[in-house]
Design a protein around this motif. Sequence first.
Motif, PDB file in Angstrom:
ATOM      1  N   TRP A   1      -7.679  -3.704   2.130  1.00 46.63           N
ATOM      2  CA  TRP A   1      -7.154  -4.428   0.981  1.00 46.63           C
ATOM      3  C   TRP A   1      -7.286  -5.930   1.218  1.00 46.63           C
ATOM      4  O   TRP A   1      -7.759  -6.672   0.350  1.00 46.63           O
ATOM      5  CB  TRP A   1      -5.718  -3.994   0.773  1.00 46.63           C
ATOM      6  CG  TRP A   1      -4.962  -4.355  -0.459  1.00 46.63           C
ATOM      7  CD1 TRP A   1      -3.609  -4.530  -0.504  1.00 46.63           C
ATOM      8  CD2 TRP A   1      -5.408  -4.541  -1.803  1.00 46.63           C
ATOM      9  NE1 TRP A   1      -3.206  -4.822  -1.786  1.00 46.63           N
ATOM     10  CE2 TRP A   1      -4.298  -4.840  -2.606  1.00 46.63           C
ATOM     11  CE3 TRP A   1      -6.655  -4.509  -2.403  1.00 46.63           C
ATOM     12  CZ2 TRP A   1      -4.385  -5.093  -3.976  1.00 46.63           C
ATOM     13  CZ3 TRP A   1      -6.757  -4.763  -3.772  1.00 46.63           C
ATOM     14  CH2 TRP A   1      -5.634  -5.051  -4.533  1.00 46.63           C
TER      15      TRP A   1
ATOM     16  N   VAL B   1       0.862  -1.182   0.000  1.00 50.43           N
ATOM     17  CA  VAL B   1       0.000   0.000   0.000  1.00 50.43           C
ATOM     18  C   VAL B   1       0.900   1.233   0.000  1.00 50.43           C
ATOM     19  O   VAL B   1       1.991   1.209   0.570  1.00 50.43           O
ATOM     20  CB  VAL B   1      -0.954   0.048   1.223  1.00 50.43           C
ATOM     21  CG1 VAL B   1      -1.914  -1.130   1.215  1.00 50.43           C
ATOM     22  CG2 VAL B   1      -0.192   0.085   2.532  1.00 50.43           C
TER      23      VAL B   1
ATOM     24  N   LEU C   1      -2.650   0.279  -4.346  1.00 47.88           N
ATOM     25  CA  LEU C   1      -2.706  -1.034  -3.702  1.00 47.88           C
ATOM     26  C   LEU C   1      -2.171  -2.054  -4.694  1.00 47.88           C
ATOM     27  O   LEU C   1      -2.663  -2.154  -5.818  1.00 47.88           O
ATOM     28  CB  LEU C   1      -4.148  -1.375  -3.325  1.00 47.88           C
ATOM     29  CG  LEU C   1      -4.921  -0.329  -2.519  1.00 47.88           C
ATOM     30  CD1 LEU C   1      -6.366  -0.788  -2.311  1.00 47.88           C
ATOM     31  CD2 LEU C   1      -4.244  -0.034  -1.202  1.00 47.88           C
TER      32      LEU C   1
END
Length: 171
Positions: A150, A75, A85
């Motif tokens: 994520w 990230v 990401l």
Amino acid sequence: MPSPLPAYAVPDVKPVGGTDDLRRVSYFGDQLATCAAVTAVLDRIPAILTTIEEAWGRGHTLTITRADLCAQLSVGTSDGLNWGLGFADEVGLLVQPNHVPPSPKSDSDDLLEEVLAAQLDVDSAYHYDREYFEVRMARVHRADEMLARWLDAIITAHRAFAGRRGIDLPY
């Protein structure tokens, strides 16, 4: 006197990339794996995940542990609102149709982009490149919070991808 840490940087974790003044930061997932937001998501993820796509067209799947999954993620941001990401190849086999050469089971939807876009506080999500997404947030988030999001998006897309392929995951 050192300048204050930006709201999006993680205290006591040195970024792997970015700028010396921390205006831009990037982290690998394993650097943030012990942060509370990340461990909360990791605790909900099976200890071992199985890829949905065949690995490199050889007719077999791979397994990925939670630790390996974290190590293959990244990230980064320069403002806490606009995030990059990323993931390594093996993660694509969990979540992306046709990550490897096209198969007869072609999917046109981008499950991971859809899952990211549906998260709270996400203004936009764009699958920029094969293993890279750009996400614009409605408010500033810290890097460990973005990694947790994520990871959550990856496991959600993984389960949806398996469902579309008619695969009953044991987890």
